[in-house]
Design an enzyme around this catalytic site. Structure first.
Site, PDB file in Angstrom:
ATOM      1  N   ASP A  75       4.679 -73.824  -0.678  1.00  9.35           N
ATOM      2  CA  ASP A  75       5.861 -73.904  -0.503  1.00  9.35           C
ATOM      3  C   ASP A  75       6.743 -72.876  -1.160  1.00  9.35           C
ATOM      4  O   ASP A  75       5.914 -72.197  -2.219  1.00  9.35           O
ATOM      5  CB  ASP A  75       6.827 -75.276  -0.801  1.00  9.35           C
ATOM      6  N   ASP A  76       7.952 -72.532  -0.723  1.00  9.51           N
ATOM      7  CA  ASP A  76       8.876 -71.594  -1.601  1.00  9.51           C
ATOM      8  C   ASP A  76       8.691 -70.039  -1.584  1.00  9.51           C
ATOM      9  O   ASP A  76       9.096 -69.283  -2.318  1.00  9.51           O
ATOM     10  CB  ASP A  76       8.875 -71.973  -3.146  1.00  9.51           C
ATOM     11  N   HIS A 127      11.474 -73.654   5.338  1.00  7.89           N
ATOM     12  CA  HIS A 127      12.081 -74.350   4.166  1.00  7.89           C
ATOM     13  C   HIS A 127      13.302 -73.913   3.491  1.00  7.89           C
ATOM     14  O   HIS A 127      13.762 -73.873   2.385  1.00  7.89           O
ATOM     15  CB  HIS A 127      10.627 -73.997   2.934  1.00  7.89           C
ATOM     16  N   HIS A 131      17.122 -72.793  -0.366  1.00 10.05           N
ATOM     17  CA  HIS A 131      16.610 -74.056  -1.104  1.00 10.05           C
ATOM     18  C   HIS A 131      17.645 -74.995  -1.846  1.00 10.05           C
ATOM     19  O   HIS A 131      17.103 -75.444  -2.934  1.00 10.05           O
ATOM     20  CB  HIS A 131      15.696 -73.711  -2.173  1.00 10.05           C
ATOM     21  N   TYR A 168      12.640 -80.513  -1.893  1.00  7.55           N
ATOM     22  CA  TYR A 168      12.753 -81.714  -2.715  1.00  7.55           C
ATOM     23  C   TYR A 168      12.588 -82.913  -1.797  1.00  7.55           C
ATOM     24  O   TYR A 168      12.560 -84.004  -2.505  1.00  7.55           O
ATOM     25  CB  TYR A 168      14.088 -81.695  -3.644  1.00  7.55           C
ATOM     26  N   HIS A 220       2.629 -74.813  -4.262  1.00  6.96           N
ATOM     27  CA  HIS A 220       3.701 -73.611  -4.211  1.00  6.96           C
ATOM     28  C   HIS A 220       2.915 -72.473  -4.549  1.00  6.96           C
ATOM     29  O   HIS A 220       2.266 -72.145  -5.605  1.00  6.96           O
ATOM     30  CB  HIS A 220       4.755 -73.856  -5.181  1.00  6.96           C
TER      31      HIS A 220
END
Ligand code: NI
Length: 267
Positions: A75-76, A127, A131, A168, A220
Site C-alpha cells: 500500500d501507499d 487506495h 489517503h 486505515y 507498505h
C-alpha cells in the site's frame, strides 16, 4: 404587389426556411461530449500496451482451493523503494497487488512506476487520492477520492482498477455504496505485518511468514525496511509451498463491487 416587395418576401421566406432547418438539426443533433485533449482513449491505450507487451495483461489461473496461495499486497506507493521491490519480485517471478495512492502516482514522473507495475503483471488497486479516512467524508468526497485515482491510473496504464482498499480499513455503508458505484471490490486483509509501525526488517519478515493459505498480507512499499524484508519472506513462504498470487488470482473469479474481502476462505 409593388416590385420592391418581391425580394423582401423572398428574403423573409429564405430566413424562415434556414431557421427551421437549423432548429431541426439542433433538435436531432446527438449529444456529443467533446473529448478534452488531455484525455486518452483507454481502449486504444490498452491495445497499444498489448502490442508493446505481447500477452498483456498476462492472466494466470490458479486453483487456490487446492494449492496454498498467498496474496502479498503493498500500500501507499508508488514511492522511492517501489522500483527495488519490483526488481526483487521480478527476480523470483512473483506477482503482487499494489494499492496505490493517486497523489503518489501523480508525483511519479510520467507515471513510470505505475506503468511498470502494470507491465510486469502485478495487479493495481485504488487506495484513494489523498489517503483520508473515507468513512469520514461526504458521499461526493468519497467518489472524488476514488474516481480521480481510477481515472489517472487508467490514463497512464490503460488499466481500469477493479479493487480498492479503504485507507486505515475505515469503511462503512456509504463507502461500500460508492465503491460499488465505481465498480470496485473492497479488499481488506487477514494478516497485518504492522510494518508502518515497526520499522524492523526481521520483525516484518517474521510476521509475514506466518501467512496461512488464502491470506491477504498487508505491507507498505513506501518503507525501506519492508522492501528489505521481502526476499526473506518470499524465500520462506516458497519453502513452505506457497504460490504467490494477485488478489484477483486468489479468488479466481470476478469480485463483487462494494463487497468486502479479507481472505480466501479455505474450501
Ligand atoms: Ni494506506
Amino acid at each position: 404587389m409593388r416590385v420592391w416587395v418581391m425580394p423582401l418576401a423572398l428574403l423573409a421566406l429564405a430566413v424562415c426556411v434556414t431557421q427551421s432547418v437549423a432548429q431541426r438539426h439542433a433538435a436531432r443533433a446527438p449529444q456529443v461530449v467533446p473529448m478534452r485533449a488531455a484525455q486518452v482513449d483507454p481502449g486504444q491505450l490498452a491495445r497499444r500496451l498489448a502490442d508493446q507487451q505481447p500477452g498483456w495483461p498476462r492472466s494466470r489461473r490458479f486453483d487456490c482451493a487446492r494449492i496454498k496461495c498467498v496474496a502479498l499486497t503493498f500500500d501507499d506507493g508508488p514511492g522511492e523503494h517501489t522500483g527495488r521491490l519490483l526488481d526483487l519480485l521480478a527476480q523470483r517471478h512473483v506477482r503482487a497487488t499494489f494499492f496505490v495512492i493517486g497523489e503518489m502516482v501523480a508525483a511519479d514522473r510520467d507515471g513510470r512506476l505505475v506503468r511498470r507495475i502494470a507491465q510486469e503483471g502485478h495487479e493495481l488497486g485504488n487506495h484513494s487520492w489523498s489517503h483520508p479516512a473515507l468513512a469520514a467524508l461526504s458521499e461526493e468526497g468519497v467518489r472524488r477520492e476514488l474516481r480521480q485515482t481510477g481515472d489517472l491510473v487508467q490514463r497512464l496504464t490503460g488499466v481500469r482498477m477493479r479493487l480498492m482498499r479503504p485507507p486505515y480499513g475505515a469503511t462503512d455503508a456509504q463507502v461500500a455504496a460508492e465503491a460499488r458505484r465505481e465498480g470496485l471490490a473492497q479488499i481488506l486483509w487477514s494478516l497485518d505485518t504492522l510494518d508502518w509501525r515497526d520499522r524492523v526488517t526481521a520483525t516484518v519478515a517474521r510476521r509475514a511468514e506466518t501467512a496461512t493459505p488464502g491470506a491477504i498480507v498487508l505491507m507498505h512499499d513506501v518503507h525501506r525496511t519492508t522492501v528489505d524484508a521481502v526476499p526473506q519472506v518470499l524465500d520462506t513462504l516458497a519453502r513452505k509451498g506457497f504460490t504467490f498470487v494477485t488478489v484477483s488470482e486468489l479468488y479466481g473469479r470476478a469480485l463483487v463491487p462494494g463487497r468486502e474481502y479479507l481472505e480466501r476462505d479455505p474450501r
